[in-house]
Design an enzyme around this catalytic site. Sequence first.
Site, PDB file in Angstrom:
ATOM      1  CE1 TYR A  22      -3.764   2.403   0.507  1.00  0.00           C
ATOM      2  CE2 TYR A  22      -2.592   3.214   2.436  1.00  0.00           C
ATOM      3  CZ  TYR A  22      -3.612   3.340   1.522  1.00  0.00           C
ATOM      4  OH  TYR A  22      -4.488   4.398   1.611  1.00  0.00           O
ATOM      5  CG  ASP A  66       5.552   3.703   1.267  1.00  0.00           C
ATOM      6  OD1 ASP A  66       5.792   4.355   2.306  1.00  0.00           O
ATOM      7  OD2 ASP A  66       4.405   3.526   0.814  1.00  0.00           O
ATOM      8  CE  LYS A  74       0.559   4.582   8.572  1.00  0.00           C
ATOM      9  NZ  LYS A  74       0.628   3.776   7.377  1.00  0.00           N
TER      10      LYS A  74
END
Length: 432
Positions: A149, A244, A272
């Site tokens: 993702y 990522d 995050k």
Amino acid sequence: MVNTTIKTTKSQEVFAAAQNLMPGGVSSPVRAFKSVGGQPIVFDRVKGAYIWDVDGNKYIDYVGTWGPAICGHAHPEVIAALHEALEKGTSFGAPSVLENVLAEMVIDAVPSIEMVRFVNSGTEACMGVLRLMRAFTNREKIIKFEGCYHGHADAFLVKAGSGVATLGLPDSPGVPKLATSTTLTAPFNDLEAVKALFEENRDEIAGVILEPVVGNAGFIAPDAGFLEGLRELTHEYGALLVFDEVMTGFRIAYGGAQEKFGVTPDLTTLGKVIGGGLPVGAYGGRRDIMSMVAPAGPVYQAGTLSGNPLAMTAGIKTLELLQKPGTYESLERITKKLADGLLQIAKETGHAACGGQISAMFGLFFTAGPVHNYEDAKKSDTAKFGRFHRGMLERGVYLAPSQFEAGFTSFAHTEEDIEQTLTVARDVMSSL
Ligand SMILES: *Cc1c(COP(=O)(O)O)cnc(C)c1O
């Protein structure tokens, strides 16, 4: 004795009302508990390793607001720093010293990053990096991996795993075919598949983007040599390698998965943890590539609230806390205790299961495994996971409400929290 009859009347009331107000009653889909059945609990407050819901129930939390809460929720030093920053205002829309401070910390920590651009989410970071990798190489195609993702930008919403994926058909209505026609996919841990894509699309592939440790298809570790192999292939075919690290950055190690595995990509996305619980994303990498980003260069990307002082403050304080000696050793120790314990209990109670852990990230699949990619992960017994999830929740343990999400610990989790969790897990697994 564990309590199995929690009262969730208020949660139910609030969520019922929410469903008339917001699509699915939530601001982000997985929160709705669709894949595990039952209703989500509605939070009232979070602190350290714990959550309290609106009915007053307390849970040990292994979601950590999907990754940011690596210091534990509402760490007193982060909160104090935020109070102080708040007095100076919430947003400047102009340069601030705080941006320099966090930028320096990120550049010092992450091997690939020589310059960085701050944005407001991981999605934005991945969108920015996508435009940049295409601009730098003057190529349009990208390779991503099934089950990985990279946020919800059109180009990344290519259905994982199925035959549709290979055709580059969009995963969601509303995504134009053109937006995904340049997105090629391969199974994770499959270097041969990646090589074949490079061969079939010579001089057309801008780069390869991946989660170096997958967390969005459940927890999947890279096989030995996989990351190194991607580094070699991208060099060989003149393409960029992009990690990522929105999930893994400052979690797998202070310098992310790239530090842990000693493989340095050209570009990296973050999010995050670097926001310490506030909305932050970032992308960075080689100076020659990052110098193409506006206004230094022609590749446009902007943001009204980007680099805002509250988000920078929470990020700076969080990284400072993570720099304390022994942090990652203790994260590794408690998370290993949890992951090993869960596997052992599954074995003893007769459930086919596999899983693992690296640093403060872990996973458990209800399949004998091994799981090397999304196709393997999909063999999991998701109905069983749903019952496991509900059982844990009813006994005070909050896990991600999906078989296909990694779990997270924080340094607020104690040995006792882990032991309590394992006691509960034994109880639940015995009854599945
Ligand atoms: C969470 C995540 C994103 C998206 O970040 P948001 O802040 O939710 O937009 C992108 N990539 C990875 C690997 C993630 O885990």
